[in-house]
Design an enzyme around this catalytic site. Structure first.
Site, PDB file in Angstrom:
ATOM      1  N   CYS A   1      88.213  33.368  62.210  1.00  0.00           N
ATOM      2  CA  CYS A   1      87.510  33.309  60.933  1.00  0.00           C
ATOM      3  C   CYS A   1      87.072  31.905  60.543  1.00  0.00           C
ATOM      4  O   CYS A   1      86.457  31.719  59.496  1.00  0.00           O
ATOM      5  CB  CYS A   1      88.421  33.850  59.829  1.00  0.00           C
ATOM      6  SG  CYS A   1      89.913  32.849  59.558  1.00  0.00           S
ATOM      7  N   GLN A   2      87.368  30.898  61.361  1.00  0.00           N
ATOM      8  CA  GLN A   2      87.108  29.517  60.934  1.00  0.00           C
ATOM      9  C   GLN A   2      85.671  29.258  60.474  1.00  0.00           C
ATOM     10  O   GLN A   2      85.463  28.542  59.495  1.00  0.00           O
ATOM     11  CB  GLN A   2      87.490  28.533  62.047  1.00  0.00           C
ATOM     12  CG  GLN A   2      88.979  28.345  62.208  1.00  0.00           C
ATOM     13  CD  GLN A   2      89.616  29.427  63.069  1.00  0.00           C
ATOM     14  OE1 GLN A   2      88.955  30.389  63.436  1.00  0.00           O
ATOM     15  NE2 GLN A   2      90.887  29.288  63.373  1.00  0.00           N
TER      16      GLN A   2
END
Length: 343
Positions: free
Chosen positions: A93-94
């Site tokens: 999800c970065q």
């Protein structure tokens, strides 16, 4: 998907597995369901501390050997994978997280999401169940989100999404996550009137109920360190003189008087603190213990039950990172139960 006279078996491949949030939830459902059984046939994970934690807690269906870790998802030869009915995972999800740069990727095929598509195009599982941060569906990242939904449709899946907050399902943590669930279109897709959002569960326990009875002293900050926090955060001298144990939201610089914890994050983000009533005039201000991290991630950890085992070689930082990046298993259990009751 195999069917027996007793239960229908759903075989699962767990991608981007972490500590196996899906597996923990499915174990709970296996104990309560009379009609359905989930069996994990393999997983994919590259972080060694996550692998060790996963292997300490999850075994193959015969309970005699570890599940096979297929390692780096970008290097998996899809033709070698066993057949499975559901692909599940929280793809990284970065690019979409508020804790990161939140630049996103206009074309999600340039991210590890592409590996999910690569595998599902070949293996054609009946179901897809995925998680990501809410930021993926908003703001600058919304075009990426819309492309993801379009790509799923292109490869033959009927997909719905929902945003759930753990505090709406019984766990005192503000943790919003975006969930995807899809069924192959050639198998009929999702049922008519399908709902992705379970009925909310009233919270009956609050953060005090999730904290250790006797926290280790090395979790506490010195009075000098606490005074520095008050100075930097522009707080009066008696700001931390509370009547009960509460969460101090370091990010927003406030005590959570709603008796709920802010989002659990990896320790390097340094944002979750517990403030306790003072002792002998001294402030009591500390980090979460590891058990507290995992209780707030939905795990049952008490004198009678320990739902998760920690490997001996893992540090506070490693375990805290796993918790902060993991799935809150209470909400996953409720969501999967809600979904499969409709199928």
């Amino acid at each position: 998907m195999a069917s027996t006279s007793k239960k229908t078996i759903v075989r699962v491949f767990e991608g981007f597995a972490g500590y196996g949030g899906a597996s923990f939830a499915m174990k709970r459902l296996n104990k309560k369901s009379k009609k359905l059984r989930f069996e994990v046939v393999g997983y994919s994970e590259i972080c060694q501390s996550a692998i060790d934690l996963y292997n300490a807690n999850h075994k193959s269906c015969n309970h005699k050997s570890p599940l096979k870790n297929w390692g780096d998802i970008t290097k998996i030869d899809v033709s070698e994978l066993p057949n499975f009915d559901m692909f599940t995972g929280g793809f990284p999800c970065q690019p979409f997280s508020s804790a990161g740069s939140r630049l996103g990727e206009l074309d999600p095929r340039g991210t590890l999401f592409a590996e999910i598509i690569r595998i599902c195009k070949v293996k054609k599982p009946k179901y897809i169940f995925l998680e990501n941060v809410v930021g993926l569906s908003r703001g600058k990242c919304k075009p990426t989100f819309e492309n993801i939904l379009r790509i799923f449709k292109e490869i033959g899946y009927d997909i719905q999404t929902t945003i759930l907050n753990s505090k709406d399902y019984g766990v005192p943590q503000t943790r919003q996550r975006l969930w995807f669930f899809g069924v192959r279109q050639d198998l009929g897709g999702l049922p008519n009137n399908f709902s992705m959002t379970p009925e909310k569960v009233e919270m009956t326990e609050f953060i005090e109920d999730y904290l250790d009875a006797n926290p280790a002293e090395d979790l506490y900050k010195s009075q000098r360190q606490v005074d520095h926090v008050k100075e930097v955060h522009n707080k009066p001298a008696d700001y931390f003189h509370v009547q009960e144990r509460l969460c101090y939201d370091y990010y927003n610089r406030k005590i959570r008087t709603d008796r709920v914890c802010m989002t659990i994050t990896p320790p390097n983000h340094n944002v979750v603190r517990i403030v306790e009533p003072p002792v002998n005039g001294q402030d009591r201000f500390r980090k979460l213990s590891i058990d507290e991290h995992f209780r707030l991630m939905g795990f049952k950890i008490n004198e009678k039950e320990r739902e998760i085992i920690y490997p001996d070689n893992q540090t506070y930082i490693q375990l805290g990172e796993r918790a902060g990046n993991g799935w809150e298993i209470n909400v996953v259990t409720i969501l999967l139960d809600h979904i499969f009751k409709q199928l």
